[in-house]
Scaffold this active site. Structure first.
Site, PDB file in Angstrom:
ATOM      1  N   GLU A 163       0.762  -1.136  -0.022  1.00  0.00           N
ATOM      2  CA  GLU A 163       0.043  -0.017   0.007  1.00  0.00           C
ATOM      3  C   GLU A 163       1.041   1.151  -0.014  1.00  0.00           C
ATOM      4  O   GLU A 163       0.723   2.129  -0.726  1.00  0.00           O
ATOM      5  CB  GLU A 163      -0.722   0.054   1.247  1.00  0.00           C
ATOM      6  N   PHE A 164       1.963   1.249   0.951  1.00  0.00           N
ATOM      7  CA  PHE A 164       2.764   2.269   0.909  1.00  0.00           C
ATOM      8  C   PHE A 164       4.118   1.943   1.850  1.00  0.00           C
ATOM      9  O   PHE A 164       4.054   1.135   2.557  1.00  0.00           O
ATOM     10  CB  PHE A 164       2.298   4.156   1.352  1.00  0.00           C
ATOM     11  N   SER A 180      18.142   7.062  20.964  1.00  0.00           N
ATOM     12  CA  SER A 180      17.370   5.753  20.965  1.00  0.00           C
ATOM     13  C   SER A 180      18.273   4.921  21.000  1.00  0.00           C
ATOM     14  O   SER A 180      18.217   3.379  21.622  1.00  0.00           O
ATOM     15  CB  SER A 180      16.314   5.573  19.852  1.00  0.00           C
ATOM     16  N   LYS A 213      18.799   1.949  23.543  1.00  0.00           N
ATOM     17  CA  LYS A 213      18.830   0.300  23.194  1.00  0.00           C
ATOM     18  C   LYS A 213      19.934  -0.605  23.597  1.00  0.00           C
ATOM     19  O   LYS A 213      20.048  -1.665  24.097  1.00  0.00           O
ATOM     20  CB  LYS A 213      18.322   0.405  21.902  1.00  0.00           C
ATOM     21  N   ARG A 246      19.951  -0.744  27.376  1.00  0.00           N
ATOM     22  CA  ARG A 246      18.994  -1.953  27.627  1.00  0.00           C
ATOM     23  C   ARG A 246      19.355  -3.305  27.131  1.00  0.00           C
ATOM     24  O   ARG A 246      18.949  -4.230  28.056  1.00  0.00           O
ATOM     25  CB  ARG A 246      17.773  -1.528  27.085  1.00  0.00           C
ATOM     26  N   GLU A 291      15.864  -3.342   9.467  1.00  0.00           N
ATOM     27  CA  GLU A 291      14.862  -4.219   9.820  1.00  0.00           C
ATOM     28  C   GLU A 291      13.605  -3.678   8.768  1.00  0.00           C
ATOM     29  O   GLU A 291      13.418  -2.578   8.943  1.00  0.00           O
ATOM     30  CB  GLU A 291      14.505  -3.892  11.278  1.00  0.00           C
ATOM     31  N   ILE A 341       0.325   3.805  18.342  1.00  0.00           N
ATOM     32  CA  ILE A 341      -0.334   4.012  19.643  1.00  0.00           C
ATOM     33  C   ILE A 341       0.332   3.529  20.851  1.00  0.00           C
ATOM     34  O   ILE A 341       0.715   4.256  21.832  1.00  0.00           O
ATOM     35  CB  ILE A 341      -1.922   3.696  19.687  1.00  0.00           C
TER      36      ILE A 341
END
Length: 267
Positions: free
Chosen positions: A41-42, A52, A56, A59, A140, A154
């Site tokens: 679709e896109f 970030s 990571k 972590r 990824e 969300i």
């Protein structure tokens, strides 16, 4: 923290994202041209922010000198699909490519996470040609439906707000929302053919209208002003009455008139 130049470190990843976006968008265009329907679709893409990456690495206990191999999603591509079945078709297309190599895959659709997260992940080894030579970077590729993507977006925002420690009531609501999204995907799959027929019909109508208006403009170019104006009036009337069949007939008539105009101009 080491003293690396992060802009230089991230440059191959940025190049990989841009190249892969172009390739997958081109794949979508080619599939639509060949089969009138594309499972893509896109496509979107991003490079992880430095903050970030560092969070990571901390972590996952990844040493700074091993970030390139220890963090596999510094470069990220998302491919959105209309239907769940499209996801597996896209994954097959990616496996068949010669310009990237699959490292491994994670099927979070069949085996979705406890949180409700659903998506198909593919870690690929992508070769980037830089000024210093060939550089292989990990990227990824996430393949998911629009409903899965809405839910994941969300969840990501909420996890950021609560720093990965979601309140139990929010966690439960997210699970219910994930189930609702999965149900929506299932219902859409059940009426897949009806949806595709409607979309193809709309696209054909749009293409015919574009062709009609383009050919009318070309008649003006060949100085067939009166003829072009008459065709325009007829089209306006048919469009007003939404007479698709008559518009198709008009398209053929205009096409024939344009061919005559071209022949006469070449004499």
């Amino acid at each position: 923290m080491d003293g690396r130049d992060w802009s230089l470190f991230l440059q191959p990843y940025e190049q990989a994202v841009e190249e892969m976006k172009v390739k997958f968008k081109t794949l979508r265009t080619e599939l639509k041209a060949r089969e009138s329907y594309a499972p893509i679709e896109f496509v979107t893409g991003r490079v992880k922010r430095i903050s970030s990456i560092l969070e990571k690495a901390k972590r996952l206990n990844v040493p700074m000198e091993q970030i390139s191999s220890g963090i596999e999603d510094i470069a990220g591509i998302r491919i959105m699909c209309q239907f769940v079945d499209d996801i597996h078709q896209v994954a097959s297309l990616i496996r068949a490519r010669k310009d990237m190599k699959i490292v491994y895959e994670k099927d979070y659709i069949t085996n979705y996470k406890d949180s409700g997260y659903r998506s198909y992940h593919m870690i690929v080894d992508y070769p980037v040609q830089t000024a210093l030579g060939l550089n292989h970077v990990l990227a990824e590729v996430q393949v998911r439906t629009l409903a899965m993507n809405f839910w994941a977006t969300i969840e990501h925002s909420l996890n950021y707000k609560y720093k990965e420690s979601l309140p139990e009531d929010v966690r439960e609501r997210l699970k219910k929302a994930a189930e609702a999204a999965a149900l929506l995907d299932m219902e859409m799959s059940n009426i897949r053919q009806e949806i595709l027929d409607a979309q193809i019909g709309f696209e054909k109508k749009s293409n015919i209208v574009s062709s009609v208006l383009s050919d009318i403009q070309e008649l003006y170019f060949f100085h067939r002003i009166r003829e072009a104006a008459q065709f325009q009036l007829r089209f306006n009337e048919l469009w007003e009455h939404e007479d698709a069949y008559a518009i198709r007939q008009l398209a053929e008539e205009i096409g024939q008139a344009l061919q005559r105009a071209k022949k006469q101009s070449s004499v």
